[in-house]
Each structure stands twice: as C-alpha cells, then as structure tokens.
Write a protein that holds these residues in place. Structure first.
Motif, PDB file in Angstrom:
ATOM      1  N   GLN A   1       0.803  -1.218   0.000  1.00 14.07           N
ATOM      2  CA  GLN A   1       0.000   0.000   0.000  1.00 14.07           C
ATOM      3  C   GLN A   1       0.838   1.271   0.000  1.00 14.07           C
ATOM      4  O   GLN A   1       0.438   2.280  -0.586  1.00 14.07           O
ATOM      5  CB  GLN A   1      -0.879  -0.045   1.250  1.00 14.07           C
TER       6      GLN A   1
ATOM      7  N   SER B   1      -6.664   6.122  -1.686  1.00 12.48           N
ATOM      8  CA  SER B   1      -7.390   5.685  -0.496  1.00 12.48           C
ATOM      9  C   SER B   1      -7.558   4.170  -0.559  1.00 12.48           C
ATOM     10  O   SER B   1      -7.366   3.546  -1.609  1.00 12.48           O
ATOM     11  CB  SER B   1      -8.754   6.358  -0.434  1.00 12.48           C
ATOM     12  N   LEU B   2      -7.919   3.571   0.547  1.00  7.91           N
ATOM     13  CA  LEU B   2      -8.136   2.119   0.539  1.00  7.91           C
ATOM     14  C   LEU B   2      -9.180   1.708  -0.501  1.00  7.91           C
ATOM     15  O   LEU B   2      -8.928   0.777  -1.291  1.00  7.91           O
ATOM     16  CB  LEU B   2      -8.529   1.643   1.940  1.00  7.91           C
TER      17      LEU B   2
ATOM     18  N   LEU C   1      -0.747  -4.216   3.496  1.00  4.22           N
ATOM     19  CA  LEU C   1      -1.363  -3.010   4.064  1.00  4.22           C
ATOM     20  C   LEU C   1      -0.524  -2.418   5.189  1.00  4.22           C
ATOM     21  O   LEU C   1       0.338  -3.087   5.759  1.00  4.22           O
ATOM     22  CB  LEU C   1      -2.767  -3.347   4.576  1.00  4.22           C
TER      23      LEU C   1
ATOM     24  N   VAL D   1      -5.216   1.583   7.609  1.00  5.45           N
ATOM     25  CA  VAL D   1      -6.172   0.567   8.055  1.00  5.45           C
ATOM     26  C   VAL D   1      -6.927   1.061   9.283  1.00  5.45           C
ATOM     27  O   VAL D   1      -8.159   0.914   9.384  1.00  5.45           O
ATOM     28  CB  VAL D   1      -5.456  -0.774   8.337  1.00  5.45           C
TER      29      VAL D   1
ATOM     30  N   HIS E   1      -9.468   3.691   8.259  1.00  2.96           N
ATOM     31  CA  HIS E   1     -10.656   3.127   7.602  1.00  2.96           C
ATOM     32  C   HIS E   1     -11.413   2.196   8.550  1.00  2.96           C
ATOM     33  O   HIS E   1     -12.604   1.927   8.361  1.00  2.96           O
ATOM     34  CB  HIS E   1     -10.223   2.358   6.347  1.00  2.96           C
TER      35      HIS E   1
ATOM     36  N   THR F   1     -11.977  -2.521   6.689  1.00  8.47           N
ATOM     37  CA  THR F   1     -10.941  -2.817   5.701  1.00  8.47           C
ATOM     38  C   THR F   1     -10.972  -4.298   5.327  1.00  8.47           C
ATOM     39  O   THR F   1     -10.868  -4.663   4.141  1.00  8.47           O
ATOM     40  CB  THR F   1      -9.545  -2.452   6.253  1.00  8.47           C
TER      41      THR F   1
ATOM     42  N   LEU G   1     -13.796  -4.860   3.043  1.00  7.56           N
ATOM     43  CA  LEU G   1     -13.536  -4.238   1.738  1.00  7.56           C
ATOM     44  C   LEU G   1     -12.652  -5.126   0.863  1.00  7.56           C
ATOM     45  O   LEU G   1     -12.961  -5.380  -0.307  1.00  7.56           O
ATOM     46  CB  LEU G   1     -12.863  -2.875   1.972  1.00  7.56           C
ATOM     47  N   VAL G   2     -11.549  -5.578   1.424  1.00 11.05           N
ATOM     48  CA  VAL G   2     -10.616  -6.374   0.613  1.00 11.05           C
ATOM     49  C   VAL G   2     -11.181  -7.773   0.354  1.00 11.05           C
ATOM     50  O   VAL G   2     -11.010  -8.323  -0.739  1.00 11.05           O
ATOM     51  CB  VAL G   2      -9.201  -6.452   1.252  1.00 11.05           C
TER      52      VAL G   2
ATOM     53  N   LEU H   1      -7.509  -8.641   9.625  1.00 10.01           N
ATOM     54  CA  LEU H   1      -7.364  -8.508   8.170  1.00 10.01           C
ATOM     55  C   LEU H   1      -7.191  -9.859   7.483  1.00 10.01           C
ATOM     56  O   LEU H   1      -7.261  -9.938   6.249  1.00 10.01           O
ATOM     57  CB  LEU H   1      -6.157  -7.618   7.836  1.00 10.01           C
TER      58      LEU H   1
END
Lengths: 278, 278
Positions: free
Chosen positions: B13, B20-21, B38, B43, B46, B51, B54-55, B96
């Motif tokens: 990242q 942005s993420l 990341l 992280v 957000h 996060t 999102l991923v 994560l």
C-alpha cells in the motif's frame, strides 16, 4: 600548547578542507598536532615535492594519502587509465613519505548489476598495483565504505569483504582501512578487526561519528567526534587489542564544519579526540 | 486485463499511498492485482473490520501488515506502550486475515550507543509477543533494514542478525522479511536466505530497487523495479531455492512516485514486476 593526548592524533586534511596546505601546516604547529592525512587533489595543486618539504620542515608526519582506487571499470581503456592513476598515487605517497595509500574501490559501472564481478576486477587491479606499491615502500589500504555507498562509490562494504580481497596478497602490499563511520553498525566487525590484526593488515584507523538525518547524497554527513552514536573508545579498543598502535586519523566530510573557520574546527576536533579516545 | 504473471505480485500500500483504501481496491480489481500489503495507519483510519470486509469482498488477499516493532526503548513505560501497541498490531493483522506482521525493530534510544543492548531488548520483546501472535495465527517477520538506518530506525541491519534473533523462537512465531532494498549489497545474504529457508523462516519477500543519489533523510529513495542496480531475478532465485513460493510484495517509498497518479503508478509497478521477475 601541550601535545599531551594528541601524540596519535592525525588530522585528515578533508576535515578542514577550507584551509590551504600552508594554513593547515601552520595551524597544526600552533595546536600541537603532529600528524596529517593528505588528499591527492590539494597535494597535486601545491605540488607533491613542495608539499613534502612543507610538512617535513614543520616536523609533521604524513599518516596516509587519500586516495587511490576506483578500480571497477570494465572498459579496457578506463581500466588502464585507472591503473596508471593509481601508480601516480603511489608515487605521490612515496614522495610525501607516507607508507599508506587509502583505496576507495569504486562503484558499479553504468548499467552493471554485478557486484561480484566488480569485486573481482578490484582483485585483478590489486595484483598489478600491489607489487608496484611495494617497490615504492607504500602499502595499499582497502577501505570498506558503508553499504549506502555500494552502488556509486565502493562495492567493498564490509571488513570481511575487504580482507577477502586483501588476503590474496602479502600484508605489506595490501591491507585495510578501519573507519568507524563505515563499520560501526556491523556486529561482525570486531572479529574482522581481530582477523586483520592477526594478519598485520590494519594499515590505518580513522574516526568519524554517525549522525542523522543524513544529507542528500549522504556523502557529507560524517559527524564530529562525540556528536553521534559511535562509541569511539570501544572501536579504539578493538583495533588496539588487534595490535594496532599507529596514528588515529579523524576524517570528517561535513558541510557544517566546512562552513566554519578551519582553525577553530581543527582545535575542536583535537579537543574531541582527546575527550573521546583513551 | 489478464492476470498472467501477476499471480504472486502483491502491491504494498505504501507504494501508492496517494490512493485511499477503496481506490486501491478498485484499482487492483481493474488491473488484475490480487494481493495487497497493508499499513496500519490507513487501516486504522478506515477501520480494521471495514478494511477486512472491503478487501475480502473484492477477492483480494492481504499478504502482510506493516508494521509492528520499535522495541528498543529502555524506559519501562515506553517499553510497555510498545508491547501493547504491538499486540494491537497482531490483532489488526488477524482481523485482516493476514498471517504476517512485519517488524521494524527500532533504532537506538536517545543518548544510547549500545547496539548490542538494543538488540537484546528486541529479543526480550519477541519473547512476549511471539506467543501472543501465535495465539492469533500471526507470524512476526523481523525486517533487517539497510545499515544506513541502524541508528534511527532499525538496529537489525543484516539477515544474519535478524535470524540470530528469530532462531531463539519457534519459526511459526518469528521469522524474517527479505527485502531486496535492504540486503542487496551483502554478499553473505544468499547464504543467510538459505539458512532462513531451512528453518521455515522466510515469512515475506519484498522488492524495491536501489537508486542514487539518495534523498535527504534517505527514507524515500526506494527505486521503482528496474530503475536501479538490483538483479531482481537473482534474489527471487535465492528465496525460491530456499523454498519460498509465496507472494512477492513491491514496497516503494518514493516521493517521485507519490507525486504521480496512483493508478498509473500501480499499473507501472505491475508491469515492472512482470518484466523483472520470472
């Protein structure tokens, strides 16, 4: 002024490059400094023989000449030029009466990614220069430079690498320069200093301190003794335990010091030397 | 766009921190990038759970979280705070879904010149953090940083030093990060990579190229793959010969890249990865 504590101190000319050679010699006399390490460019500008007379008449000892090296070129013409220039450096060292020529080996040639090959070309060059130096009473002192200089200035980054090169040749031809600035981070360096001492290969010992932040290009960030994180007495102990009892040069490249009065910087450097060595 | 050649590519990242993420995740989808490394600060901004969703929803794998560490403080309160912060980093990594937390060990405390002591304090901290990480399914990956960072950022400068620390603990608790930028100059690094591989301790492999001149402070000079002197395929070969077959992260800190359009930099980085790895 008393010379007590300064018998082994040598001021490397680059530390006070704002002083001309005559100014440097006068300042050394005034401050009781008895040893100097010289650089080729100012010596050539003043003339090697005239420089030799100047320092000899003042009773100064020339501890090293900096510097030869830059032996990594691939192009045959460039290699021949580098060898010829290094022979001239040996001649100049002999004229000055110093037995030690410091070598900064050179970086990667443009476009090359081959560190091993570059190091081998240095060995080839030392095979030619070592006997030439011996005939002139001069020893070559490979200086490992901090790994941040590995690509553009010196592919020899550690004492171990420098000794791997030096040990292919007799010690009276090729040894190493131990400079605190370049090796302070390396936990294997004390053992390598012992190895160098056993082989009689510590040809000079230099001090500079490590300070941050590093400046752009990182060349002119060498800190005044005591301003940084390096334990000078510990490193002096390593080289002395390894049998080294010669001069100790302080070599600083530092824009801040160069902007000041050179005599004041010399006096400060001598005082810091006394304070931080034993 | 085809993902051929990018299966193992992970974009760290920080390389495109201008995104942005959500922008990063979208750009990865558009370009066929399937892995991301990341950093804690974005992280946290957000939200770790948001996060993770999102991923995950985008089908991306989080290869590492950067970074824990900074474990060299002497002051008991500072040490306790550092350990607590590293436990939070482990928690975030687990949230994560990555199994690897990269550690930058920390520099010398103000006024200290004791590298050995600082390294021992890291070992003490790892003894507390390793079991905690294991319980959360996270491995700690000590990253040796280039020796130019030894005083102010990371007293662990070589893979040998990192492994000397890691091997005091089980491999599923503590291993190392191999980053080309930090080790490329070191002729002993290939043997240390083999040592790490034998122990199952290569927890992540990162790429950046070495370019000069270094910028002031030297932190933001990591070069785009192919712009510098590092033979990426050779280093990929060393880690693969040592048994590593995991993702390969490209992590660049570079003011020039940060000033450009992030999607364009991501596309360029993916293309350079394909060109310079095998």
């Amino acid at each position: 002024m008393s010379t007590s504590g300064l018998d082994r101190f040598s001021i490397n000319q680059m530390t006070v490059k704002q002083l001309s050679l005559p100014e440097l010699v006068t300042a050394c006399g005034d401050l009781g400094v008895r040893n100097v390490g010289l650089w080729r460019e100012p010596v050539q500008a003043h003339g090697p023989k005239a420089t030799a007379k100047l320092v000899r008449d003042a009773g100064l000892t020339v501890t090293t000449l900096c510097r030869g090296g830059f032996l990594t070129a691939i192009d045959p013409r460039e290699r021949a030029e580098a060898l010829a220039d290094n022979r001239r450096a040996v001649d100049e060292a002999a004229t000055l009466g110093t037995d030690t020529l410091v070598l900064v080996s050179g970086g990667l040639p443009a476009g090359s990614k081959d560190l091993h090959g570059a190091r081998e070309r240095i060995a080839d060059a030392l095979g030619e220069l070592g006997p030439y130096a011996e005939r002139h009473g001069v020893r070559l002192a490979i200086e490992p430079l901090h790994p941040m200089f590995a690509s553009d200035r010196c592919v020899v980054s550690t004492l171990a690498q420098a000794l791997d090169l030096a040990e292919r040749f007799p010690a009276h031809q090729v040894g190493v320069t131990v400079d605190t600035y370049h090796v302070w981070w390396d936990d294997t360096a004390p053992a390598q200093i012992a190895r160098a001492g056993r082989g009689g290969r510590i040809h000079t010992f230099q001090l500079a301190d490590w300070t941050t932040p590093l400046p752009e290009g990182v060349l002119t960030g060498r800190g005044q003794i005591g301003d940084g994180v390096i334990d000078m007495r510990a490193w002096q102990g390593y080289v002395e335990d390894a049998g080294y009892s010669g001069p100790i040069e302080v070599e600083l490249f530092n824009d801040g010091l160069w902007a000041r009065d050179g005599r004041e910087v010399l006096a400060e450097t001598a005082a810091r030397f006394t304070e931080h060595t034993r």
